[in-house]
Design an enzyme around this catalytic site. Structure first.
Site, mmCIF file in Angstrom:
data_model
loop_
_atom_site.group_PDB
_atom_site.id
_atom_site.type_symbol
_atom_site.label_atom_id
_atom_site.label_comp_id
_atom_site.label_asym_id
_atom_site.label_seq_id
_atom_site.Cartn_x
_atom_site.Cartn_y
_atom_site.Cartn_z
ATOM 1 N N GLU A 95 0.897 -0.946 0.227
ATOM 2 C CA GLU A 95 0.085 -0.035 -0.050
ATOM 3 C C GLU A 95 0.571 0.975 -0.367
ATOM 4 O O GLU A 95 1.642 1.260 0.413
ATOM 5 C CB GLU A 95 -1.343 -0.121 1.273
ATOM 6 C CG GLU A 95 -1.807 -1.144 1.166
ATOM 7 C CD GLU A 95 -2.564 -1.222 2.808
ATOM 8 O OE1 GLU A 95 -3.513 -1.892 1.592
ATOM 9 O OE2 GLU A 95 -2.786 -0.851 3.733
ATOM 10 N N CYS A 336 0.072 5.795 9.649
ATOM 11 C CA CYS A 336 1.297 4.987 9.613
ATOM 12 C C CYS A 336 0.376 3.601 10.727
ATOM 13 O O CYS A 336 -0.534 4.349 11.366
ATOM 14 C CB CYS A 336 2.333 6.135 10.464
ATOM 15 S SG CYS A 336 2.282 7.454 10.039
HETATM 16 N N1 SAH Z 1 9.267 1.011 9.520
HETATM 17 C C1 SAH Z 1 9.502 2.235 9.984
HETATM 18 C C2 SAH Z 1 8.813 3.342 8.769
HETATM 19 C C3 SAH Z 1 7.571 2.848 8.620
HETATM 20 S S1 SAH Z 1 6.497 2.863 10.112
HETATM 21 C C4 SAH Z 1 9.795 2.854 11.023
HETATM 22 O O1 SAH Z 1 9.048 2.301 12.030
HETATM 23 O O2 SAH Z 1 9.583 4.201 11.289
HETATM 24 C C5 SAH Z 1 5.846 4.448 9.768
HETATM 25 C C6 SAH Z 1 5.507 5.394 11.350
HETATM 26 O O3 SAH Z 1 4.509 4.226 11.654
HETATM 27 C C7 SAH Z 1 6.555 5.468 12.114
HETATM 28 O O4 SAH Z 1 7.033 6.183 12.737
HETATM 29 C C8 SAH Z 1 5.869 4.296 13.425
HETATM 30 O O5 SAH Z 1 6.386 4.489 14.470
HETATM 31 C C9 SAH Z 1 4.354 5.033 12.984
HETATM 32 N N2 SAH Z 1 3.395 4.177 14.010
HETATM 33 C C10 SAH Z 1 3.066 2.756 13.395
HETATM 34 N N3 SAH Z 1 2.293 2.233 13.712
HETATM 35 C C11 SAH Z 1 1.328 3.052 14.156
HETATM 36 C C12 SAH Z 1 0.075 3.356 14.696
HETATM 37 N N4 SAH Z 1 -0.844 1.791 14.971
HETATM 38 N N5 SAH Z 1 -0.408 4.431 14.821
HETATM 39 C C13 SAH Z 1 0.804 5.665 14.745
HETATM 40 N N6 SAH Z 1 2.097 5.321 13.921
HETATM 41 C C14 SAH Z 1 1.900 4.499 13.806
#
Ligand code: SAH
Ligand code: SF4
Length: 350
Positions: A95, A336
C-alpha cells in the site's frame, strides 16, 4: 529489436543508456526519449509519439504494460488521504498513500517492503511479518502510480509498509532515481526515511552523506518498555541508538525527527517526558507526537485529549521541542501503522 529478447519486468529504475540495452534500441537518443515518457507517466509505448510507429508497436506487443505493478484498489477519506493498494508481479500487495497537508502540499507515503520483520507491537504492518523486500523498481512504481493520480506530488516519506533500513540498497537506488534532475527531480530534502532504529542503516546513511531527512521511531525513551513493544531494541538498545544518532548528526549535520507514537498509559506520563528529555540531550531533534492510530486487533489505546495535553505540558516544562501530527488517512486505514494487507491478487503479468 530482437524478437526473442527477454523484456524486463519494469522499465523504471533504469537510466537512458540502460533502457537502450534492455529494449535493444538502435538509436542512442531513443533511450532518453523513452526515459522522458516514463517520467511523464504514460501507460504504454503507444503514447511515446516521437518513436517510430513500427518500433512502438513491436515494443508494445512485447511489453503491454510499462510497470510491473498495477493499482488494484483506491480509497479516499475525509482528510483527503488517498490509499492505493498496489498489486505486484508475483501477486503480493503493498500500500501507498497520497497525503495532502494544510498548504495543499502533496506527499507520497511509500512502502519499502511487503510486511515487516521488526514486529513492533503497536503497528499493523508489524503483525504481518516480512513477506519480502521490494525491488527498487517496485518502490519507484508506487510513485509512478501516485503521480498519475496526483501529478503535483512533491514530497516522499518512507513511512508505508516495511523498514527501509532493512532493504537499504533498493531504497537508496529508488531514491537516487527519484532524485535524478533529468527525471522526477525530487530534492533530497523532500525525501524522508523513517526507521525503527536499525543502527547499521543509520550509520550507512551517515557514511553516504546523502542529505535526505531522517526520522526515527523512538516511541519511548524507556529501555525496558521499548524492548517490550519494539523488539529491535534488544539488538540496538537506546544507548547504541543514541550513539549512532550522534554520529549521524556529526556527519550529516542536519536536524532530524523522532517519531513518538503516544500509547495510552504507556509512554505519556511525567516520567516518560523526563526520559525523553534525557534521551534528546545533545541531539538536534524535533519530536513528532503521533496519537496511536487504532487497530482493532492490537491491545493498545489512543490517549485522550487530557492525557495528551498533560504530556505536552511536561514537555514544555522540560524544553523538549515537538510538533503534533494530525493523523491523516485514518478513515482509509492509510494512516501510519495501519497498513496491512492480507489479500493477494493473481499474477499481474498474466
Ligand atoms: N518502519 C519504519 C517506517 C514505517 S512505520 C519505522 O518504523 O519508522 C511509519 C511510522 O508509523 C513510524 O513512525 C511508526 O512508529 C508509526 N506507527 C506505526 N504504527 C502506528 C500506529 N498504530 N499509530 C500511529 N503511528 C504508528
Ligand atoms: Fe515495521 Fe515500522 Fe511497523 Fe515497526 S513501526 S513493525 S519497523 S513498519
Amino acid at each position: 529489436m530482437d524478437e526473442t529478447m527477454r523484456m524486463p519486468k519494469s522499465l523504471y529504475g533504469m537510466k537512458p543508456n540502460e533502457l537502450l540495452g534492455a529494449l535493444g534500441l538502435a538509436k542512442s537518443y531513443q533511450g532518453k526519449q523513452v526515459h522522458k515518457w516514463l517520467i511523464r507517466g504514460v501507460a504504454s509505448f503507444d503514447e511515446m509519439t516521437d518513436l517510430p510507429k513500427d518500433l512502438r508497436e513491436r515494443l508494445g506487443a512485447a511489453m503491454p504494460s510499462l510497470t510491473s505493478s498495477r493499482i488494484i484498489d483506491e480509497q479516499t477519506d475525509s482528510s483527503g488521504a488517498t490509499k492505493l493498494a498496489i498489486g505486484l508481479h508475483d501477486g503480493a500487495v503493498v500500500e501507498c498513500v497520497i497525503l495532502t497537508d494544510k498548504e495543499n502540499r502533496k506527499t507520497a507515503c511509500l512502502s519499502s517492503q511487503v510486511g515487516c520483520a521488526m514486529g513492533c507491537t503497536f503497528c499493523r504492518t508489524g503483525t504481518m511479518g516480512l513477506v519480502r523486500n521490494l525491488q527498487a523498481f517496485e518502490i519507484i512504481e508506487q510513485f509512478v502510480h501516485i503521480r498519475r493520480i496526483a501529478p503535483e506530488t512533491t514530497h516522499i516519506v518512507f513511512m508505508g509498509m516495511g523498514e527501509p533500513m532493512a532493504n537499504f540498497s533498493e531504497v537508496i537506488h529508488a531514491i537516487t532515481y527519484l532524485h535524478d534532475p533529468n527525471g522526477y527531480d525530487i530534492g533530497l530534502r523532500k525525501i524522508t526515511i523513517s526507521t525503527c532504529g536499525l543502527v547499521p542503516g543509520i550509520l550507512q546513511l551517515a557514511e553516504l552523506n546523502l542529505p535526505v531527512r531522517l526520522a526515527v521511531s523512538l516511541v519511548t525513551a524507556d529501555d525496558r518498555l521499548r524492548t517490550t513493544i519494539m523488539p529491535v531494541n534488544k539488538a540496538y538498545p537506546l544507548g547504541d541508538l543514541k550513539k549512532a544518532l550522534i554520529r549521524y548528526q556529526h556527519m550529516v549535520g542536519k536536524r532530524f525527527t523522532l517519531e513518538y507514537v503516544m500509547l495510552h498509559d504507556q509512554n505519556t506520563d511525567g516520567k516518560a517526558a523526563k526520559q525523553l528529555a534525557d534521551f534528546i540531550r545533545g541531539l538536534d531533534v524535533v519530536v513528532n507526537l503521533i496519537p496511536w492510530n487504532p487497530a482493532a486487533e492490537l491491545p493498545w489505546e489512543t490517549p485522550g485529549r487530557k492525557e495528551i495535553d498533560a504530556f505536552i505540558r511536561e514537555l514544555d516544562l522540560l524544553g523538549v521541542p515537538y510538533t503534533r501530527r494530525f493523523s491523516r488517512g485514518r478513515g482509509v486505514n492509510g494512516a501510519c501503522g495501519q497498513l496491512a494487507v492480507k489479500q493477494s491478487v493473481g499474477d499481474v503479468n498474466g
